[in-house]
Design a protein around this motif. Structure first.
Motif: not given
Length: 152
Positions: A75-86, A59-71
């Motif tokens: 969980f979506d908010n946690i994954i969306r926070k992991i956007t910067t390189n750091f 889910f981190i590396e393929v952001p399109l899955l957040l739109r496709i998969c029912p989560t």
């Protein structure tokens, strides 16, 4: 932009993203393979963590899955926070640390060390991208660019 052109940009975030995909496959395979250590409960727990890490990486590396998969929204908010390189480097460091802890089992190392090494290498790629000031560039092959902007 082709895959060859993406690698020619010398942007460590692209290297990290592709290494992350390889790491996800490795974590999935090693997580399943190490679930069968009946006499080593720590290894079973860490294998389950490794297996869970593979889905988190997906889910981190393929952001399109957040739109496709029912989560869930949480969980979506946690994954969306992991956007910067750091942030990605920190996430991979945490997952790598969990796998390095398998060395504490005392019965000898397992193949989960390979997952720890690859998680560490992926984290280093993202850390180098952050230190060099390179903006995160998602691979277009993995649904980056326009798709990633639409999700955030």
């Amino acid at each position: 932009m082709s895959l060859k052109e993406e690698f020619a940009t010398r942007n460590f975030s692209i290297y990290g993203q592709w290494l992350g995909i390889l790491t996800m496959i490795l974590c999935f395979a090693l997580g399943i393979a190490n679930l069968f250590y009946i006499t080593r409960p720590l290894i079973i727990i860490m294998a389950a963590v490794c297996l869970a890490s593979s889905f988190l990486i997906l889910f981190i590396e393929v952001p399109l899955l957040l739109r496709i998969c029912p989560t869930s929204a949480k969980f979506d908010n946690i994954i969306r926070k992991i956007t910067t390189n750091f942030m990605r480097a920190a996430a991979y460091a945490g997952m790598a640390l969990a796998q390095w802890l398998t060395l504490l089992d005392g019965s000898g190392p397992t193949s989960l060390i390979a997952a720890a090494v690859f998680l560490t290498l992926t984290g280093i790629c993202y850390l180098l991208a952050g230190i060099k000031g390179q903006a995160f560039v998602g691979s277009k092959t993995l649904g980056g660019a326009g798709v990633a902007q639409m999700i955030v």
